[in-house]
Design a protein around this motif. Structure first.
Motif, short mmCIF file in Angstrom:
data_model
loop_
_atom_site.label_atom_id
_atom_site.label_comp_id
_atom_site.label_asym_id
_atom_site.label_seq_id
_atom_site.Cartn_x
_atom_site.Cartn_y
_atom_site.Cartn_z
N GLN A 55 0.86 -1.19 0.00
CA GLN A 55 0.00 0.00 0.00
C GLN A 55 0.89 1.24 0.00
OE1 GLN A 55 -2.88 0.18 3.13
NE2 GLN A 55 -3.63 2.21 2.52
N ARG A 58 -3.54 6.30 0.67
CA ARG A 58 -4.83 6.07 1.32
C ARG A 58 -5.87 5.70 0.27
NH1 ARG A 58 -7.38 10.01 3.25
NH2 ARG A 58 -8.45 8.87 4.95
N ASN A 59 -6.81 4.85 0.70
CA ASN A 59 -7.92 4.43 -0.17
C ASN A 59 -7.43 3.77 -1.46
OD1 ASN A 59 -9.86 5.50 1.64
ND2 ASN A 59 -9.54 7.55 0.78
N GLN A 60 -6.31 3.12 -1.36
CA GLN A 60 -5.75 2.47 -2.54
C GLN A 60 -6.61 1.27 -2.96
OE1 GLN A 60 -1.50 1.84 -2.47
NE2 GLN A 60 -1.69 -0.15 -3.53
N ASP A 61 -6.80 1.12 -4.25
CA ASP A 61 -7.56 -0.02 -4.75
C ASP A 61 -6.82 -1.33 -4.50
OD1 ASP A 61 -9.55 1.63 -5.70
OD2 ASP A 61 -8.71 1.75 -7.73
#
Length: 284
Positions: A55, A58-61
């Motif tokens: 990762q 933030r909010n990574q697919d």
């Protein structure tokens, strides 16, 4: 006290003179996992490896992966050994040979078991969903060449290195070799100097570098001048057993005073991964 008759003495003397000729007995049992399965064809699924991600925000697919699925097919065969005994046979031999015949049948079926295992290790493996794709043994990457030398510790170390590099568990490897190969190996200076008087050797529980050595004299030669030994992982092969070794004794209805002893075994084997077998070749 009863005195044995002349015929009793003769029978005992004859029975004591029975000698079983030397023969190759079952050698490869207990190395590979056996599965109690039904049906002529049995499938074993294989799963490939996965990678991982990191990762970085933030909010990574999340990226999903497709796992590599494949399978190997094992076809079982029934092997048998049979003998007919007539009533006159027992009279002529002055003994009932049934127990001896059953013992010899057991060793014959054991050799059949070994041959199926060796053929699976070195032959084609049936692959894909329906087993229709043959996969040949990797003779390019999984062979230690003869190089005009005998079976040596150097060749054994090279074979272990192949399995180690592939990620195989090298703590439970088995080296299958003939009597000639064993003599070659035990004539190597590294064996003589560092292992010859080891208690494991003296107890005939032969190990070297953690390997278990199994002698199998029916291992097929590469050619007239080249022999082989096989370094294998117990995970290299799956064995499907439909019917364990069994024996039947029946009176034949269409024969006069004739009994049939029949021994059978139904089994098959399939190589699960080529990287778990190394063919070590050496000059005879």
């Amino acid at each position: 006290m009863s005195v044995p008759s002349q015929i009793d003495v003769f029978k005992n003397s004859y029975s004591d003179s029975v000698h079983l000729l030397l023969e190759q007995k079952k050698s490869l049992g207990g190395i590979f996992k056996e599965h109690a399965l039904q049906g002529e064809k049995n499938f074993f699924d294989r799963f490939g490896s996965l990678s991982y991600g990191i990762q970085t925000q933030r909010n990574q697919d999340v990226t999903a992966q497709d796992v590599d699925h494949s399978r190997r097919m094992c076809t079982t065969s029934k092997i048998f050994s049979a003998v007919h005994i007539e009533g006159m046979d027992k009279i002529n031999m002055m003994m009932d040979p049934s127990n001896i015949y059953v013992e010899r049948m057991g060793t014959a079926l054991g050799r059949g078991y070994d041959d199926i295992v060796i053929n699976a290790l070195l032959g084609n493996a049936a692959s894909d969903k329906d087993g229709a794709t043959p996969v040949a043994f990797d003779t390019v990457n999984q062979v230690i060449a003869e190089a005009a030398t005998a079976l040596t510790v150097a060749k054994l170390n090279a074979a272990i290195a192949k399995l180690d590099a592939a990620g195989a568990d090298t703590t439970d490897l088995v080296l299958i070799l003939t009597a000639g190969g064993k003599e070659d190996l035990f004539n190597d200076d590294k064996i003589i100097n560092g292992f010859y008087n080891h208690q494991a050797y003296m107890d005939n529980k032969i190990r070297f570098r953690g390997l278990r050595l199994v002698q199998f004299n029916n291992l097929p030669d590469v050619d007239a001048d080249t022999a082989r030994a096989l370094l294998v992982s117990p995970k290299a092969l799956n064995i499907a057993v439909h019917d364990q070794v069994g024996f039947r004794i029946d009176q034949l209805q269409d024969k006069i005073d004739t009994t049939q002893i029949l021994g059978t075994l139904q089994m098959g084997a399939v190589r699960m991964e080529e990287k778990l077998v190394v063919d070590i070749q050496y000059v005879k």
